[in-house]
Design a protein around this motif. Sequence first.
Motif, PDB file in Angstrom:
ATOM      1  N   SER A   1      80.166   3.113  67.977  1.00 50.76           N
ATOM      2  CA  SER A   1      78.703   3.075  67.944  1.00 50.76           C
ATOM      3  C   SER A   1      78.225   4.137  66.975  1.00 50.76           C
ATOM      4  O   SER A   1      78.918   5.138  66.746  1.00 50.76           O
ATOM      5  CB  SER A   1      78.187   3.319  69.362  1.00 50.76           C
TER       6      SER A   1
ATOM      7  N   ILE B   1      71.923  -1.712  63.219  1.00 56.08           N
ATOM      8  CA  ILE B   1      71.929  -1.604  61.768  1.00 56.08           C
ATOM      9  C   ILE B   1      73.328  -1.348  61.220  1.00 56.08           C
ATOM     10  O   ILE B   1      73.697  -1.826  60.157  1.00 56.08           O
ATOM     11  CB  ILE B   1      70.993  -0.432  61.308  1.00 56.08           C
ATOM     12  N   CYS B   2      74.148  -0.582  61.971  1.00 56.40           N
ATOM     13  CA  CYS B   2      75.444  -0.195  61.408  1.00 56.40           C
ATOM     14  C   CYS B   2      76.533  -1.232  61.655  1.00 56.40           C
ATOM     15  O   CYS B   2      77.529  -1.281  60.946  1.00 56.40           O
ATOM     16  CB  CYS B   2      75.884   1.161  61.960  1.00 56.40           C
ATOM     17  N   GLY B   3      76.373  -2.067  62.670  1.00 54.95           N
ATOM     18  CA  GLY B   3      77.338  -3.136  62.942  1.00 54.95           C
ATOM     19  C   GLY B   3      78.571  -2.695  63.696  1.00 54.95           C
ATOM     20  O   GLY B   3      79.479  -3.492  63.928  1.00 54.95           O
ATOM     21  N   SER B   4      78.633  -1.416  64.118  1.00 53.42           N
ATOM     22  CA  SER B   4      79.897  -0.925  64.686  1.00 53.42           C
ATOM     23  C   SER B   4      80.120  -1.298  66.153  1.00 53.42           C
ATOM     24  O   SER B   4      81.247  -1.328  66.607  1.00 53.42           O
ATOM     25  CB  SER B   4      79.969   0.597  64.528  1.00 53.42           C
TER      26      SER B   4
ATOM     27  N   MET C   1      75.962  -7.238  70.024  1.00 51.47           N
ATOM     28  CA  MET C   1      75.921  -5.804  69.783  1.00 51.47           C
ATOM     29  C   MET C   1      75.578  -5.067  71.090  1.00 51.47           C
ATOM     30  O   MET C   1      74.589  -5.399  71.760  1.00 51.47           O
ATOM     31  CB  MET C   1      74.857  -5.470  68.723  1.00 51.47           C
TER      32      MET C   1
HETATM   33  S1  FES Z   1      75.324   1.158  67.175  1.00 51.54           S
HETATM   34 FE1  FES Z   1      74.883   0.420  65.177  1.00 51.54          FE
HETATM   35  S2  FES Z   1      74.656  -1.701  65.485  1.00 51.54           S
HETATM   36 FE2  FES Z   1      74.927  -0.954  67.493  1.00 51.54          FE
END
Ligand code: FES
Length: 251
Positions: A63, A69-72, A83
């Motif tokens: 995360s 936004i980050c996709g993690s 997500m």
């Molecule tokens: S923490 Fe970045 S998309 Fe969920």
Amino acid sequence: MATNSKTVIVRIKRQDTPQAKPRWEEFELPHRPGMNVTSALMEIAAKPVTRDGKATTPVVYDSSCLEEICGSCAMLINGKARMACSALIDQLDKPVTLEPFSKFPVIRDLSVDRSVLFENLKKVKAWVPVDGTYDLGSGPRQFAQQQEELYPLSRCISCCCCMEACPQFNEKTGFVGAATISQVRLFNAHPTGMGMKVERLQALMGDGGIQECGYAQNCVEVCPKDIPLTKSIADVGGQVMWQAVKDFFRS
Ligand code: FES
Ligand code: SF4
Ligand code: SF4
């Protein structure tokens, strides 16, 4: 153990190492208004004790941005690729089950290795080429209408949800997946990026290429950024077909 409406039960599939056998652990957390899956995981990390009172290790997960936004933070939440940071606990069926993606190697617990997407993006040269770091002057102009059409494609956060949900994305097919195809559409339409259009299209021919897509449309349903993936697949499919015809007559 008895449950009450002021608590939330979260079942998590855990795996200590890439080779270890997975196991399930259950946690009971106090309910907090507005909590999401990531905040539930933070709560578990702060007090890693299972529902039956056994001390355990904090659950490992990825995360970063906490705002999709980050996709993690992609994982399987109640069996669906999504997500964690935007999955509100109040909107989920209970108990909530969390699993790592099933089609990517598990690193630990909910964290998986998604580097296959980056390898696929390299294969199709999903970038705009520049010759150097010196001033290249202003780039070619793009019409506002074209910008509007392409902007949604640039919103991809490389989460891999579309690949996890795709029935064709597996080791047998080696299919590159919808995200990569959509990036080919984006960069082939870019006035500078289109310089490498032929190479991109040729990379999508043959095994693992665009013809592996069965058009099941699972990808577009799970994409958290609402990217028009099936439109991209149809568009790029047409481009690949024309390129194959041209290549045939040239050979
Ligand atoms: S923490 Fe970045 S998309 Fe969920
Ligand atoms: S349309 Fe279906 S087969 Fe094609 S990429 Fe999407 S989910 Fe996979
Ligand atoms: S296309 Fe959508 S689902 Fe696929 S990686 Fe990009 S943002 Fe995620």
